[in-house]
Scaffold this active site. Structure first.
Site, mmCIF file in Angstrom:
data_model
loop_
_atom_site.group_PDB
_atom_site.id
_atom_site.type_symbol
_atom_site.label_atom_id
_atom_site.label_comp_id
_atom_site.label_asym_id
_atom_site.label_seq_id
_atom_site.Cartn_x
_atom_site.Cartn_y
_atom_site.Cartn_z
ATOM 1 C CG HIS A 197 18.852 -45.782 46.536
ATOM 2 N ND1 HIS A 197 19.765 -44.941 47.118
ATOM 3 C CD2 HIS A 197 17.763 -45.784 47.334
ATOM 4 C CE1 HIS A 197 19.231 -44.428 48.202
ATOM 5 N NE2 HIS A 197 18.023 -44.916 48.368
ATOM 6 N NE ARG A 305 14.695 -45.418 49.680
ATOM 7 C CZ ARG A 305 14.817 -46.585 50.321
ATOM 8 N NH1 ARG A 305 14.061 -47.609 50.005
ATOM 9 N NH2 ARG A 305 15.721 -46.726 51.280
ATOM 10 N NE ARG A 341 12.848 -40.405 51.352
ATOM 11 C CZ ARG A 341 13.896 -41.229 51.280
ATOM 12 N NH1 ARG A 341 14.550 -41.563 52.379
ATOM 13 N NH2 ARG A 341 14.279 -41.721 50.130
ATOM 14 C CD GLU A 440 18.024 -39.472 55.546
ATOM 15 O OE1 GLU A 440 18.285 -40.588 55.075
ATOM 16 O OE2 GLU A 440 17.272 -38.664 54.965
ATOM 17 C CG ASN A 463 19.866 -47.381 54.030
ATOM 18 O OD1 ASN A 463 20.020 -48.325 54.775
ATOM 19 N ND2 ASN A 463 18.840 -47.275 53.208
ATOM 20 C CG ASP A 464 21.609 -41.347 53.540
ATOM 21 O OD1 ASP A 464 22.607 -41.485 52.817
ATOM 22 O OD2 ASP A 464 20.458 -41.220 53.081
ATOM 23 N NE ARG A 474 22.749 -45.212 50.667
ATOM 24 C CZ ARG A 474 21.500 -44.796 50.878
ATOM 25 N NH1 ARG A 474 21.279 -43.653 51.515
ATOM 26 N NH2 ARG A 474 20.488 -45.499 50.487
ATOM 27 C CB CYS A 511 12.507 -46.367 56.975
ATOM 28 S SG CYS A 511 13.299 -44.758 56.831
HETATM 29 C C1 PEP Z 1 18.187 -44.218 54.729
HETATM 30 O O1 PEP Z 1 19.037 -43.365 54.475
HETATM 31 O O2 PEP Z 1 18.351 -45.118 55.564
HETATM 32 C C2 PEP Z 1 16.908 -44.226 53.999
HETATM 33 C C3 PEP Z 1 15.940 -45.035 54.324
HETATM 34 O O3 PEP Z 1 16.797 -43.394 52.960
HETATM 35 P P1 PEP Z 1 17.461 -43.669 51.533
HETATM 36 O O4 PEP Z 1 18.023 -45.065 51.523
HETATM 37 O O5 PEP Z 1 16.379 -43.494 50.537
HETATM 38 O O6 PEP Z 1 18.519 -42.621 51.448
HETATM 39 MG MG MG Z 2 18.543 -41.643 53.333
#
Ligand code: PEP
Ligand code: MG
Length: 587
Positions: A197, A305, A341, A440, A463-464, A474, A511
């Site tokens: 993040h 977020r 979200r 995810e 991402n997840d 990650r 996303c």
């Molecule tokens: C993701 O996991 O791709 C996502 C958009 O959520 P975050 O990055 O906030 O976990």
């Molecule tokens: Mg995520």
């Protein structure tokens, strides 16, 4: 920027985390405790600084002796021994002589020299295999902080109040979110990865960043040396030569020119040459990103977020406050919509009470929807606030970290309950507010056909999804090489999700950070995605990438990609189109 002239140019390689070039003096923040101000001193001030150091030491020793004797009076059984050890540490000549020498060698203020010596010492201790000794680092940090507090504050120095490049061991997402963006030109960290993040925020704010620098840079670097952060190729260059500086200035100007050209097209529709229209929306963490989003040409917020409401370490704001915040997002985004979200705390994000202690496996632990479902009062307040905001514009809600059908049912039950309540209370809301889920967790992707009839849309959180599919954290730079967005397993899961959605007449967006990586736009379009929600800085590039290709060529290529068995081969296929159609946009 003044160059010292004597020092050689040195380059450190890391992972490019946020594109851009930053040029400025370095401010160093090592681990354990924050760095004091740093400023340069004249030769004639060296003695004065050494005295300041001695005074701070003496003052600290007196405080420690005082604490020790008060403790002895209270308990009388030698529990004050720890403070005796602290005093002895401050009397250690090897340590104090190094600080005294460093003040003269580096010509920097005393507190900074002390800080740098202590960080070196602590770093060496952290490497000792003996767990008892390693644990003592906390004690030493404590004493060091006490000494730092005992220096008198100085005025008028160069340091973090000036524009600088931040070099840190690590930065938490909250550090990045709260950093002074007028002063921090760019940053580089030893830890970290592209999808942490911290990196996501850097990209959102347009702050050039490099993460995962190899080899203990933070400890070696002298504060205030001139530096360049190259967020395109992941380099930190210290003491750049005039030639290097010139090259980077030119690159910076060229990128600005390109950005200007792209921005000029922001109102042109984002459709492929053969007419397939895609929505490019923006991800936000904080309400102050809204002006950036509006300037970017994004067609709405595709991911808000909301866990960033916990930034100040406080509890989730109450319903009224949340309603106000969400309503502001919705009104500012009109005529477009916002997908809000629900809280996704935990993992590498902000902790949520009462779970503030460390979890053994935070990413597999209490995060996302698991927290909301376990805290129905908090969940209800958020749900009511989102619904109340929906009376003021287009709002959709989505739930993070869904791993099974029963979670979807429980979320929908909460939506229904809140709708009923608001109805009875006569409070307006959108009765048809779309409800979506994030895909995810691989389990959700594999069961997308089961989930699809239950919801109005899917948003794939790559991402997840990547980290859980290939079992590579990650944010851990040691496994960054395994974290491959184009791993065949990931591509298949994305395809399964999109197909299941299409079979049930709902749309799929992405996303995660993959959505903003224009090397992959041909692949994602070809797989059939309908919305890409990206960082505000990526919107114009992704839009232009879409306008440069045909859906037909992307679809043919992605069919081919689905039968390739290596991530590199899949990336190459997508890159072939990207290079051919909009090579000038690739960094
Ligand atoms: C993701 O996991 O791709 C996502 C958009 O959520 P975050 O990055 O906030 O976990
Ligand atoms: Mg995520």
């Amino acid at each position: 920027m003044v160059r010292s002239g004597l020092e050689r140019e040195v380059m450190y390689e890391g992972i490019p985390a946020s594109p851009g070039i930053a040029i400025g003096p370095v401010h160093v923040v090592a681990r354990g405790f924050s760095a004091p101000e740093v400023y340069e001193i004249e030769d004639s001030e060296v003695e004065h600084e050494r005295e300041r150091f001695q005074d701070a030491l003496e003052h600290t020793k007196k405080q420690l002796v005082d604490i020790q004797s008060r403790l002895d009076d209270l308990s009388g059984d030698g529990e004050s021994g720890i403070f005796e050890a602290h005093v002895m540490m401050l009397e250690d000549k090897a340590l104090t002589n190094r600080v005294i020498a460093m003040i003269g060698d580096r010509l920097q203020n005393a507190e900074y020299a002390f800080y740098a010596v202590m960080q070196n010492f602590l770093e060496a201790m952290r490497r000792i295999p003996d767990p008892y000794l390693r644990e003592r680092t906390a004690d030493i940090e404590d004493v060091a902080q006490r000494v730092l507090r005992n220096f008198s504050p100085e005025e008028g120095h160069q340091g973090p109040d000036e524009q600088h490049v931040l070099l840190a061991y690590d930065l938490a997402p909250s550090d990045t979110a709260t950093m002074n963006r007028r002063h921090v030109l760019g940053f580089a960290t030893e830890l970290g990865s592209v999808n942490s993040h911290t990196a996501i925020l850097a990209r959102a704010f347009g702050v050039p960043a490099v993460v995962g620098l190899n080899g203990g840079v933070v400890i070696d670097v002298k504060a205030l040396v001139p530096a360049i952060v190259d967020g395109y190729t992941g380099k930190l260059i210290l003491n750049p030569t005039e030639e290097t500086l010139e090259r980077y200035r030119k690159l910076h100007d060229e990128k600005l020119r390109l950005k200007g050209l792209l921005d000029a097209k922001r109102d042109v529709a984002t459709a492929t040459i053969d007419g397939r229209e895609l929505t490019v929306s923006a991800n936000i963490e904080l309400v102050d990103e809204l002006p950036l989003v509006k300037r970017s040409g994004a067609k709405g917020v595709g991911l808000y977020r909301t866990e960033y409401l916990l930034l100040k370490g406080e509890d989730m704001p109450e319903e009224e406050k949340q309603t106000e915040i969400y309503t502001r997002v919705v009104k500012e985004m009109a005529p477009y919509g916002a997908i809000i979200r629900t809280l996704d705390a935990g993992g590498d994000k902000l902790p949520v009470e009462p779970l503030t202690e460390a979890e053994p496996n935070p990413f597999l632990g209490w995060r996302g929807i698991r927290v909301s479902l376990a805290r129905p009062a908090m969940f209800r307040e958020q749900m009511r606030a989102i619904l109340r905001a929906s009376a003021h514009g287009k709002v959709a809600v989505m739930f993070p970290m869904i791993s099974g059908l029963s979670e979807v049912w429980r979320c929908k039950e909460m939506v229904r309950r809140c709708m009923d309540e608001l109805h009875k209370e006569g409070i307006p809301f959108d009765e048809k507010m779309p409800v979506g889920i994030m895909i995810e967790v691989p389990a959700a992707a594999l069961c997308a056909d089961v989930m699809a009839p239950e919801v109005d849309f899917f948003s794939i959180g790559t991402n997840d999804l990547i980290q859980y599919t290939v079992a590579a954290d990650r944010v851990n730079s040691h496994v960054a090489a395994l974290y491959r967005p184009t791993h065949p397993a990931v591509i298949r899961l994305i395809k399964m999700t999109i197909d299941a959605a299409a079979d049930h007449g709902i749309w799929t967006g992405i996303c995660g950070e993959m959505a903003g990586d224009i090397r992959l736009t041909p692949l994602l379009i070809g797989l059939g995605v309908e919305e890409l929600s990206v960082g505000p800085q990526q919107v114009s590039k992704v839009g232009q990438a879409i306008r440069s290709m045909s859906y037909a060529e992307c679809a043919a290529m992605s069919d081919e990609a689905l039968i390739r068995n290596r991530s590199g081969a899949i990336l190459e296929l997508s890159m072939e189109i990207a290079k051919k159609r909009y090579g000038e946009l690739l960094d």
